[in-house]
Design a protein around this motif. Structure first.
Motif, PDB file in Angstrom:
ATOM      1  N   GLY A  51       0.922  -7.267   2.415  1.00  0.00           N
ATOM      2  CA  GLY A  51       2.645  -7.292   2.441  1.00  0.00           C
ATOM      3  C   GLY A  51       2.587  -6.644   1.285  1.00  0.00           C
ATOM      4  N   ALA A  52       3.511  -6.840   0.353  1.00  0.00           N
ATOM      5  CA  ALA A  52       4.098  -6.366  -0.458  1.00  0.00           C
ATOM      6  C   ALA A  52       3.556  -6.784  -1.869  1.00  0.00           C
ATOM      7  N   GLY A  53       2.590  -7.735  -2.030  1.00  0.00           N
ATOM      8  CA  GLY A  53       2.360  -8.244  -3.393  1.00  0.00           C
ATOM      9  C   GLY A  53       3.088  -8.360  -4.482  1.00  0.00           C
ATOM     10  N   MET A  54       4.830  -9.402  -3.966  1.00  0.00           N
ATOM     11  CA  MET A  54       5.252 -10.028  -5.473  1.00  0.00           C
ATOM     12  C   MET A  54       4.705 -11.143  -5.377  1.00  0.00           C
ATOM     13  N   GLY A  55       6.226 -12.214  -6.126  1.00  0.00           N
ATOM     14  CA  GLY A  55       6.060 -13.184  -6.318  1.00  0.00           C
ATOM     15  C   GLY A  55       6.971 -14.016  -5.692  1.00  0.00           C
ATOM     16  N   MET A  56       6.260 -15.107  -6.241  1.00  0.00           N
ATOM     17  CA  MET A  56       7.962 -16.293  -5.887  1.00  0.00           C
ATOM     18  C   MET A  56       9.764 -15.589  -6.685  1.00  0.00           C
ATOM     19  N   TYR A  57       9.318 -14.879  -7.542  1.00  0.00           N
ATOM     20  CA  TYR A  57      10.698 -14.406  -8.091  1.00  0.00           C
ATOM     21  C   TYR A  57      11.273 -13.083  -7.288  1.00  0.00           C
ATOM     22  N   GLU A  58      10.493 -12.611  -6.854  1.00  0.00           N
ATOM     23  CA  GLU A  58      11.142 -11.662  -5.673  1.00  0.00           C
ATOM     24  C   GLU A  58      12.077 -12.523  -4.135  1.00  0.00           C
ATOM     25  N   MET A  59      11.255 -13.205  -3.627  1.00  0.00           N
ATOM     26  CA  MET A  59      11.627 -14.237  -2.696  1.00  0.00           C
ATOM     27  C   MET A  59      12.575 -14.925  -2.979  1.00  0.00           C
ATOM     28  N   VAL A  60      12.883 -15.799  -4.397  1.00  0.00           N
ATOM     29  CA  VAL A  60      13.764 -16.363  -4.151  1.00  0.00           C
ATOM     30  C   VAL A  60      15.055 -15.133  -4.604  1.00  0.00           C
ATOM     31  N   LEU A  61      14.945 -14.003  -4.711  1.00  0.00           N
ATOM     32  CA  LEU A  61      16.448 -12.980  -4.828  1.00  0.00           C
ATOM     33  C   LEU A  61      16.431 -12.954  -3.744  1.00  0.00           C
ATOM     34  N   ASP A 231       0.499 -27.510  -4.211  1.00  0.00           N
ATOM     35  CA  ASP A 231       1.212 -25.994  -5.064  1.00  0.00           C
ATOM     36  C   ASP A 231       2.552 -25.476  -3.850  1.00  0.00           C
ATOM     37  N   THR A 232       2.591 -26.352  -2.850  1.00  0.00           N
ATOM     38  CA  THR A 232       3.792 -25.525  -1.175  1.00  0.00           C
ATOM     39  C   THR A 232       4.751 -25.806  -1.852  1.00  0.00           C
ATOM     40  N   LEU A 233       4.373 -27.583  -2.399  1.00  0.00           N
ATOM     41  CA  LEU A 233       5.800 -27.852  -2.436  1.00  0.00           C
ATOM     42  C   LEU A 233       7.463 -26.971  -3.647  1.00  0.00           C
ATOM     43  N   ASN A 234       6.484 -27.160  -4.845  1.00  0.00           N
ATOM     44  CA  ASN A 234       7.300 -26.313  -5.755  1.00  0.00           C
ATOM     45  C   ASN A 234       7.698 -25.202  -5.472  1.00  0.00           C
ATOM     46  N   ASP A 301       5.112 -17.527 -11.008  1.00  0.00           N
ATOM     47  CA  ASP A 301       4.524 -16.321 -10.905  1.00  0.00           C
ATOM     48  C   ASP A 301       3.202 -15.523 -11.847  1.00  0.00           C
ATOM     49  N   LYS A 302       3.337 -16.626 -13.276  1.00  0.00           N
ATOM     50  CA  LYS A 302       2.366 -16.575 -13.893  1.00  0.00           C
ATOM     51  C   LYS A 302       1.521 -18.021 -14.006  1.00  0.00           C
ATOM     52  N   LYS A 303       1.195 -18.194 -12.960  1.00  0.00           N
ATOM     53  CA  LYS A 303       0.145 -19.929 -12.745  1.00  0.00           C
ATOM     54  C   LYS A 303       0.439 -20.389 -14.233  1.00  0.00           C
ATOM     55  N   LEU A 304       1.448 -20.300 -14.579  1.00  0.00           N
ATOM     56  CA  LEU A 304       1.838 -22.095 -15.517  1.00  0.00           C
ATOM     57  C   LEU A 304       2.726 -22.810 -14.514  1.00  0.00           C
ATOM     58  N   PRO A 305       2.394 -24.109 -15.912  1.00  0.00           N
ATOM     59  CA  PRO A 305       2.897 -25.423 -15.185  1.00  0.00           C
ATOM     60  C   PRO A 305       4.495 -24.766 -14.733  1.00  0.00           C
ATOM     61  N   CYS A 306       5.352 -25.475 -13.492  1.00  0.00           N
ATOM     62  CA  CYS A 306       6.188 -25.165 -13.177  1.00  0.00           C
ATOM     63  C   CYS A 306       7.053 -26.362 -12.407  1.00  0.00           C
ATOM     64  N   GLY A 307       6.131 -27.332 -12.321  1.00  0.00           N
ATOM     65  CA  GLY A 307       6.831 -28.884 -11.762  1.00  0.00           C
ATOM     66  C   GLY A 307       8.306 -29.001 -12.230  1.00  0.00           C
ATOM     67  N   ALA A 308       8.382 -29.037 -13.796  1.00  0.00           N
ATOM     68  CA  ALA A 308       9.708 -29.402 -14.139  1.00  0.00           C
ATOM     69  C   ALA A 308      10.815 -28.866 -13.707  1.00  0.00           C
ATOM     70  N   GLU A 309      10.589 -27.443 -14.486  1.00  0.00           N
ATOM     71  CA  GLU A 309      11.181 -26.561 -13.114  1.00  0.00           C
ATOM     72  C   GLU A 309      11.535 -26.581 -12.326  1.00  0.00           C
ATOM     73  N   ALA A 310      10.585 -26.551 -11.344  1.00  0.00           N
ATOM     74  CA  ALA A 310      11.316 -26.447 -10.152  1.00  0.00           C
ATOM     75  C   ALA A 310      12.277 -27.920  -9.247  1.00  0.00           C
ATOM     76  N   ASN A 311      12.040 -28.793 -10.200  1.00  0.00           N
ATOM     77  CA  ASN A 311      12.865 -30.024  -9.895  1.00  0.00           C
ATOM     78  C   ASN A 311      14.012 -30.349 -10.511  1.00  0.00           C
TER      79      ASN A 311
END
Ligand SMILES: Cc1cc2nc3c(=O)[nH]c(=O)nc-3n(C[C@H](O)[C@H](O)[C@H](O)COP(=O)(O)OP(=O)(O)OC[C@H]3O[C@@H](n4cnc5c(N)ncnc54)[C@H](O)[C@@H]3O)c2cc1C
Length: 378
Positions: A51-61, A231-234, A301-311
């Motif tokens: 793959g390209a080794g990028m993250g969710m930020y790039e995927m979202v973009l 971890d997939t649902l967020n 992508d930074k492996k920090l909690p993201c549930g609040a922001e995702a929702n």
């Protein structure tokens, strides 16, 4: 680069293309081939697995651009099924053998699906009844899933099952396990569900009758499937927030073009505040939702909690996207109801995001409980 590449593809597969595919209920083979050749399914896959080794930020973009530049929900949908449901689940929880087996193929266009929802386990995943019973070194799976998108084409499925009955677990959230199932398989029957939109992709009832799969197909630890699937649902929420913002931006752009040209009395209708202000308001809300969604993706992508922001991003994005398409349709007047102008299709598409992947109410319930600290409402 991602935005440029996505814009180029979206220009080649614009609204007319999707109008036709939706009408004919036809899978967009040439679009998917183009996305694969441009490396999009591999964005989120590590480089050592092709793959390209990028993250969710790039995927979202990437998703947001494909959607907003002309593809509508399709710009997000197929990438979500394969790269997030399949790819990201395996990247996060697969063992080395599973990663080697699936990830290079997903980066090269292998299609996946996710089988989570059941007739009695939609919003409440802990009601999962599809059972996986140990038999020697295999598991035997029986049960039914609902609304499984892409199950006709997928060569792989992430399947959520119950491995320990709910009355025997120490905690309600234990007892579920994930499996990677290779498809097609004669023990897996699929029946299409007719639906309101996104007719270029089919969604199914799926029945498992004594499906035998080896122990090695289990994804992650037994009985901990609930925690693993979160971890997939967020990222799934982020992907649909990108879609909602993208559809809103697309509808606003088309409505603005129309409102500049269309004269009903003397001036173009876009000069009337009743047409202009709701579009301006929706645009502002979408830009705010985009930022929150980018933050959620960055945290992930930074492996920090993201549930609040995702929702919260999901709530903001679905409100803003729906509002944008609603007002765009009004700007088109009667033509907004004609398939030729595409807004009615985007309306059908954006409304799904209120119902799936997580319903609007459940995203609000999460925020109420986990962000505001209010008592659990369900
Ligand atoms: C086109 C489409 C594609 C889909 N693709 C997939 C897929 O690929 N894989 C997959 O696994 N699933 C898929 N789904 C399923 C989707 O994720 C579920 O439909 C969704 O999670 C809601 O479940 P449900 O339909 O059973 O609604 P229910 O759980 O029956 O809920 C009905 C309504 O009640 C509300 N509600 C329920 N409980 C509460 C409460 N405590 N408080 C407030 N409100 C509540 C809900 O928010 C909802 O509005 C898809 C659905 C659709 C329509």
């Amino acid at each position: 680069m991602i935005v440029e590449a996505a814009s180029d593809i979206a220009r080649d597969f614009g609204p007319e293309y999707w109008r036709e595919k939706d009408k004919k209920h036809e899978f967009p083979e040439d679009f998917w081939k183009t996305l694969v050749e441009a490396g999009f399914p591999g964005i989120i896959i590590p480089e050592n697995y092709g793959g390209a080794g990028m993250g969710m930020y790039e995927m979202v973009l990437a998703m947001e651009t494909l959607v907003s530049e002309g593809c509508g929900l399709a710009g997000e949908w197929f990438l979500c099924l394969s790269s997030i449901f399949g790819g990201l689940s395996i990247v996060q929880h697969g063992n080395e053998d599973q990663k080697k087996k699936y990830l290079p193929k997903i980066a090269a266009g292998l299609e996946f699906c996710l089988a989570l929802t059941e007739p009695d386990a939609g919003t409440n995943t802990l009601n999962t009844r599809t059972s996986a019973v140990k038999d020697g070194s295999d598991y035997i799976i029986n049960g039914q899933k609902m609304f499984i998108s892409g199950a006709d084409r997928a060569k792989g499925m992430v399947l959520i099952t119950r491995t320990t009955p709910s009355e025997k677990v120490a905690k309600r959230t234990l007892g579920l396990s994930l499996f990677l199932v290779d498809l097609p398989n004669p023990a897996v029957e699929i029946i299409p569900i007719e639906k309101h939109g996104i007719n270029y992709s089919k969604t199914f009832e799926v029945y498992f009758s004594d499906l035998r799969i080896p122990q090695e197909s289990m994804l992650g630890e037994p009985d901990k499937g609930w925690y693993l699937i979160l971890d997939t649902l967020n990222p799934e929420r982020m992907s649909f927030s990108a879609a909602s913002c993208g559809i809103g931006l697309l509808a606003i752009r088309k409505a603005v073009e129309y409102a500049k040209e269309r004269k009903v009395f003397r001036e173009p209708i876009g000069s009337h505040q009743a047409i202009q202000f709701p579009l301006a308001e929706a645009k502002s809300k979408i830009e705010a939702a985009r930022l929150l969604n980018f933050k959620a993706a960055w945290l992930f992508d930074k492996k920090l909690p993201c549930g609040a922001e995702a929702n919260m991003a999901k709530v903001a994005a679905v409100e803003a996207g729906t509002e944008a398409v609603y007002h765009a349709m009004q700007a088109f007047g009667g033509y907004g109801y004609a398939t030729e102008y595409d807004v009615e299709r985007w309306w059908r598409e954006v409304n799904l995001i209120r119902l799936a992947p997580v319903t609007h109410q459940m995203a609000l319930a999460f925020i109420g409980e986990h962000v505001l600290g209010l008592p659990k409402s369900y």
